[in-house]
Design a protein around this motif. Structure first.
Motif, PDB file in Angstrom:
ATOM      1  N   SER A   1       0.799  -1.218   0.000  1.00 18.54           N
ATOM      2  CA  SER A   1       0.000   0.000   0.000  1.00 18.54           C
ATOM      3  C   SER A   1       0.838   1.277   0.000  1.00 18.54           C
ATOM      4  O   SER A   1       0.289   2.362   0.018  1.00 18.54           O
ATOM      5  N   CYS A   2       2.165   1.171  -0.048  1.00 16.33           N
ATOM      6  CA  CYS A   2       2.977   2.389  -0.035  1.00 16.33           C
ATOM      7  C   CYS A   2       2.816   3.150  -1.358  1.00 16.33           C
ATOM      8  O   CYS A   2       2.477   2.573  -2.394  1.00 16.33           O
ATOM      9  N   ALA A   3       3.061   4.421  -1.326  1.00 14.93           N
ATOM     10  CA  ALA A   3       2.826   5.298  -2.485  1.00 14.93           C
ATOM     11  C   ALA A   3       3.642   4.892  -3.706  1.00 14.93           C
ATOM     12  O   ALA A   3       3.136   4.924  -4.829  1.00 14.93           O
ATOM     13  N   CYS A   4       4.903   4.494  -3.516  1.00 13.94           N
ATOM     14  CA  CYS A   4       5.734   4.131  -4.667  1.00 13.94           C
ATOM     15  C   CYS A   4       5.188   2.892  -5.368  1.00 13.94           C
ATOM     16  O   CYS A   4       5.215   2.800  -6.596  1.00 13.94           O
ATOM     17  N   ASN A   5       4.665   1.950  -4.610  1.00 11.97           N
ATOM     18  CA  ASN A   5       4.107   0.756  -5.226  1.00 11.97           C
ATOM     19  C   ASN A   5       2.760   1.032  -5.883  1.00 11.97           C
ATOM     20  O   ASN A   5       2.421   0.420  -6.892  1.00 11.97           O
ATOM     21  N   GLN A   6       1.996   1.951  -5.323  1.00 11.18           N
ATOM     22  CA  GLN A   6       0.741   2.356  -5.968  1.00 11.18           C
ATOM     23  C   GLN A   6       1.033   3.023  -7.311  1.00 11.18           C
ATOM     24  O   GLN A   6       0.322   2.800  -8.293  1.00 11.18           O
ATOM     25  N   LYS A   7       2.082   3.811  -7.361  1.00  8.40           N
ATOM     26  CA  LYS A   7       2.494   4.468  -8.604  1.00  8.40           C
ATOM     27  C   LYS A   7       2.916   3.418  -9.633  1.00  8.40           C
ATOM     28  O   LYS A   7       2.594   3.517 -10.810  1.00  8.40           O
ATOM     29  N   PHE A   8       3.631   2.384  -9.172  1.00  8.25           N
ATOM     30  CA  PHE A   8       4.050   1.299 -10.053  1.00  8.25           C
ATOM     31  C   PHE A   8       2.834   0.584 -10.633  1.00  8.25           C
ATOM     32  O   PHE A   8       2.783   0.293 -11.830  1.00  8.25           O
ATOM     33  N   PHE A   9       1.847   0.305  -9.810  1.00  7.91           N
ATOM     34  CA  PHE A   9       0.622  -0.349 -10.264  1.00  7.91           C
ATOM     35  C   PHE A   9      -0.040   0.480 -11.364  1.00  7.91           C
ATOM     36  O   PHE A   9      -0.443  -0.056 -12.398  1.00  7.91           O
ATOM     37  N   SER A  10      -0.112   1.779 -11.161  1.00  3.09           N
ATOM     38  CA  SER A  10      -0.705   2.668 -12.163  1.00  3.09           C
ATOM     39  C   SER A  10       0.095   2.641 -13.457  1.00  3.09           C
ATOM     40  O   SER A  10      -0.475   2.691 -14.548  1.00  3.09           O
TER      41      SER A  10
END
Length: 70
Positions: free
Chosen positions: A4-13
């Motif tokens: 749920s960290c922001a960098c991983n959310q960005k990767f998902f996007s």
């Protein structure tokens, strides 16, 4: 798989964008259930799983993601 960290959310996007922009026939799913992640023996997130196989671990750029998914 992402946390749920922001960098991983960005990767998902970014993965979603690569799939959409290149019209890749794929379903992109975010997995953040630790028990499900452990089934893939992944200790480093994010990870990309294709057809049940881990094909990448760690951050990737758009070109690298495309190469993995095409």
């Amino acid at each position: 798989m992402v946390s749920s960290c922001a960098c991983n959310q960005k990767f998902f996007s970014l993965v979603e964008k690569v799939v959409k922009d290149n019209q890749i026939d794929a379903t992109v799913e975010k997995v953040d259930d630790i028990m499900e992640v452990m089934q893939y023996n992944v200790m480093s997130l994010p990870a990309i799983v294709v057809d049940g196989q881990v094909v990448a671990r760690g951050q990737k750029n758009e070109a690298e993601i495309y190469a993995l998914l095409k």
